[in-house]
Design a protein around this motif. Sequence first.
Motif, PDB file in Angstrom:
ATOM      1  N   PRO A  51       0.670  -1.157  -0.194  1.00  0.00           N
ATOM      2  CA  PRO A  51       0.555  -0.089   0.202  1.00  0.00           C
ATOM      3  C   PRO A  51       0.722   0.804   0.037  1.00  0.00           C
ATOM      4  O   PRO A  51       2.086   1.450   0.275  1.00  0.00           O
ATOM      5  CB  PRO A  51      -0.356  -0.003   1.610  1.00  0.00           C
ATOM      6  CG  PRO A  51       0.192  -0.764   2.205  1.00  0.00           C
ATOM      7  CD  PRO A  51       0.826  -1.818   1.194  1.00  0.00           C
ATOM      8  N   VAL A  52       0.328   2.388  -0.270  1.00  0.00           N
ATOM      9  CA  VAL A  52       0.629   3.305  -0.226  1.00  0.00           C
ATOM     10  C   VAL A  52       0.752   4.165   1.207  1.00  0.00           C
ATOM     11  O   VAL A  52      -0.557   3.728   1.283  1.00  0.00           O
ATOM     12  CB  VAL A  52       0.174   4.502  -1.558  1.00  0.00           C
ATOM     13  CG1 VAL A  52       0.794   5.883  -0.663  1.00  0.00           C
ATOM     14  CG2 VAL A  52       0.842   4.713  -2.124  1.00  0.00           C
ATOM     15  N   HIS A  53       1.357   4.733   1.981  1.00  0.00           N
ATOM     16  CA  HIS A  53       1.647   4.703   3.652  1.00  0.00           C
ATOM     17  C   HIS A  53       1.388   6.088   3.690  1.00  0.00           C
ATOM     18  O   HIS A  53       2.338   7.395   2.821  1.00  0.00           O
ATOM     19  CB  HIS A  53       2.674   5.263   4.072  1.00  0.00           C
ATOM     20  CG  HIS A  53       2.119   5.206   5.602  1.00  0.00           C
ATOM     21  ND1 HIS A  53       2.505   3.684   6.249  1.00  0.00           N
ATOM     22  CD2 HIS A  53       2.328   5.805   6.244  1.00  0.00           C
ATOM     23  CE1 HIS A  53       1.718   4.593   7.490  1.00  0.00           C
ATOM     24  NE2 HIS A  53       2.425   5.536   7.968  1.00  0.00           N
ATOM     25  N   HIS A  74      -6.017   3.091  -5.674  1.00  0.00           N
ATOM     26  CA  HIS A  74      -6.906   4.138  -4.856  1.00  0.00           C
ATOM     27  C   HIS A  74      -7.111   6.028  -5.139  1.00  0.00           C
ATOM     28  O   HIS A  74      -5.598   6.050  -4.899  1.00  0.00           O
ATOM     29  CB  HIS A  74      -6.880   3.712  -3.608  1.00  0.00           C
ATOM     30  CG  HIS A  74      -8.493   3.967  -2.608  1.00  0.00           C
ATOM     31  ND1 HIS A  74      -9.142   3.072  -2.315  1.00  0.00           N
ATOM     32  CD2 HIS A  74      -8.651   4.779  -2.543  1.00  0.00           C
ATOM     33  CE1 HIS A  74     -10.227   3.377  -2.133  1.00  0.00           C
ATOM     34  NE2 HIS A  74      -9.761   4.685  -1.924  1.00  0.00           N
ATOM     35  N   ARG A  75      -7.809   6.430  -5.715  1.00  0.00           N
ATOM     36  CA  ARG A  75      -7.548   7.878  -5.476  1.00  0.00           C
ATOM     37  C   ARG A  75      -7.963   9.010  -4.949  1.00  0.00           C
ATOM     38  O   ARG A  75      -8.957   8.147  -3.680  1.00  0.00           O
ATOM     39  CB  ARG A  75      -8.091   8.250  -6.636  1.00  0.00           C
ATOM     40  CG  ARG A  75      -8.184   7.480  -8.569  1.00  0.00           C
ATOM     41  CD  ARG A  75      -8.977   7.550  -9.497  1.00  0.00           C
ATOM     42  NE  ARG A  75      -8.812   6.955 -10.204  1.00  0.00           N
ATOM     43  CZ  ARG A  75      -9.819   6.241 -11.192  1.00  0.00           C
ATOM     44  NH1 ARG A  75     -10.489   5.230 -10.000  1.00  0.00           N
ATOM     45  NH2 ARG A  75      -8.948   4.845 -11.698  1.00  0.00           N
ATOM     46  N   ALA A  95      -4.853   9.024  -8.690  1.00  0.00           N
ATOM     47  CA  ALA A  95      -4.467   7.763  -7.841  1.00  0.00           C
ATOM     48  C   ALA A  95      -3.183   7.913  -7.010  1.00  0.00           C
ATOM     49  O   ALA A  95      -2.490   8.569  -6.215  1.00  0.00           O
ATOM     50  CB  ALA A  95      -3.861   6.178  -8.664  1.00  0.00           C
ATOM     51  N   ALA A  96      -3.025   7.454  -5.417  1.00  0.00           N
ATOM     52  CA  ALA A  96      -2.194   7.391  -4.534  1.00  0.00           C
ATOM     53  C   ALA A  96      -0.716   7.223  -5.014  1.00  0.00           C
ATOM     54  O   ALA A  96       0.452   8.087  -4.605  1.00  0.00           O
ATOM     55  CB  ALA A  96      -3.049   6.437  -3.473  1.00  0.00           C
ATOM     56  N   SER A 136     -13.942   5.551  -3.047  1.00  0.00           N
ATOM     57  CA  SER A 136     -15.820   4.679  -3.060  1.00  0.00           C
ATOM     58  C   SER A 136     -14.846   4.072  -4.510  1.00  0.00           C
ATOM     59  O   SER A 136     -13.855   4.426  -5.154  1.00  0.00           O
ATOM     60  CB  SER A 136     -17.123   4.200  -3.161  1.00  0.00           C
ATOM     61  OG  SER A 136     -17.333   4.871  -4.161  1.00  0.00           O
ATOM     62  N   PHE A 137     -15.412   1.747  -3.991  1.00  0.00           N
ATOM     63  CA  PHE A 137     -14.506   1.395  -4.890  1.00  0.00           C
ATOM     64  C   PHE A 137     -15.372   1.828  -6.731  1.00  0.00           C
ATOM     65  O   PHE A 137     -16.577   2.059  -6.461  1.00  0.00           O
ATOM     66  CB  PHE A 137     -15.212  -0.045  -4.698  1.00  0.00           C
ATOM     67  CG  PHE A 137     -14.692  -0.416  -5.770  1.00  0.00           C
ATOM     68  CD1 PHE A 137     -13.628  -0.890  -6.086  1.00  0.00           C
ATOM     69  CD2 PHE A 137     -15.707  -1.751  -6.618  1.00  0.00           C
ATOM     70  CE1 PHE A 137     -13.205  -2.132  -6.898  1.00  0.00           C
ATOM     71  CE2 PHE A 137     -15.492  -2.217  -7.876  1.00  0.00           C
ATOM     72  CZ  PHE A 137     -13.343  -3.016  -7.521  1.00  0.00           C
ATOM     73  N   TYR A 138     -14.377   2.002  -7.826  1.00  0.00           N
ATOM     74  CA  TYR A 138     -14.518   2.187  -9.135  1.00  0.00           C
ATOM     75  C   TYR A 138     -14.472   1.485  -9.925  1.00  0.00           C
ATOM     76  O   TYR A 138     -13.978   0.315  -9.851  1.00  0.00           O
ATOM     77  CB  TYR A 138     -13.993   3.995  -9.584  1.00  0.00           C
ATOM     78  CG  TYR A 138     -13.876   4.507 -10.936  1.00  0.00           C
ATOM     79  CD1 TYR A 138     -14.909   5.010 -10.901  1.00  0.00           C
ATOM     80  CD2 TYR A 138     -13.132   4.185 -12.036  1.00  0.00           C
ATOM     81  CE1 TYR A 138     -15.506   5.127 -12.441  1.00  0.00           C
ATOM     82  CE2 TYR A 138     -13.244   4.245 -12.932  1.00  0.00           C
ATOM     83  CZ  TYR A 138     -15.017   5.171 -13.677  1.00  0.00           C
ATOM     84  OH  TYR A 138     -14.931   5.602 -14.565  1.00  0.00           O
ATOM     85  N   THR A 139     -15.889   1.272  -9.933  1.00  0.00           N
ATOM     86  CA  THR A 139     -16.540   0.089 -10.789  1.00  0.00           C
ATOM     87  C   THR A 139     -16.048  -0.107 -12.701  1.00  0.00           C
ATOM     88  O   THR A 139     -16.797  -0.716 -13.536  1.00  0.00           O
ATOM     89  CB  THR A 139     -17.906  -0.490 -10.488  1.00  0.00           C
ATOM     90  OG1 THR A 139     -18.750   0.587 -11.296  1.00  0.00           O
ATOM     91  CG2 THR A 139     -18.012  -0.773  -9.507  1.00  0.00           C
TER      92      THR A 139
END
Length: 211
Positions: A51-53, A74-75, A95-96, A136-139
């Motif tokens: 992950p990005v911290h 994750h944006r 994006a992270a 949120s989750f981008y589908t």
Amino acid sequence: MIEIDQGARAVETLEPDTLIALAGGGFARLRLNLLSEISAQQMQQYENLRPVHITAGALGEGLPKRDLRVSRQHRLQVSSPIAARMFGEADVLVAAVRLIEMPGIYIDPNEDALNYYHLVFDHHQVVLAEGAPAESFYTGREAIAALNPDARGEVLTLFPHLARKKRVMKPAQIIPARVQQKQLIARHIRNEKPLLNLSAAQVSLAQGSAF
């Protein structure tokens, strides 16, 4: 911790139908809270799963309130006069992994097992994670393909139209192209400006000022 209608709650405890607070105000009803379990072996073998911290306060305006970890793609919301100048909108999603050039944001070196949670709504939303605006989750098709089979089945059962080609959720905010995201972050670094400066961004839009 995710902001809901009754305060804040740990992401892993959120259940469908919970009213989740939105960054722009109001609430949206959660449809699914999907879990992706990443083993220590996977973390060691696939660096892109780490992950990005984001350390507390690294985004600006004291946000996030505490350290926050999100997946690389994750944006997070960037709100600034620079974004307003580049895109005509003060709020954009980045994006992270594009943020890691900023102080206090880095790829987490920890190789322990990790759980990722994906909050799914009827529409793409920007929620508050440790107080910071995060999507949120981008589908989109790629995001759905990356889910484990059980989670993918849940999403496609709830949103069967997403199984058809060229059907994706409308993004909650502008999602710049990868190159534009890099340019945006480079400008923030060059001007030593925080990624979250909503009040200044609003003034910039109203007055037409720019860097």
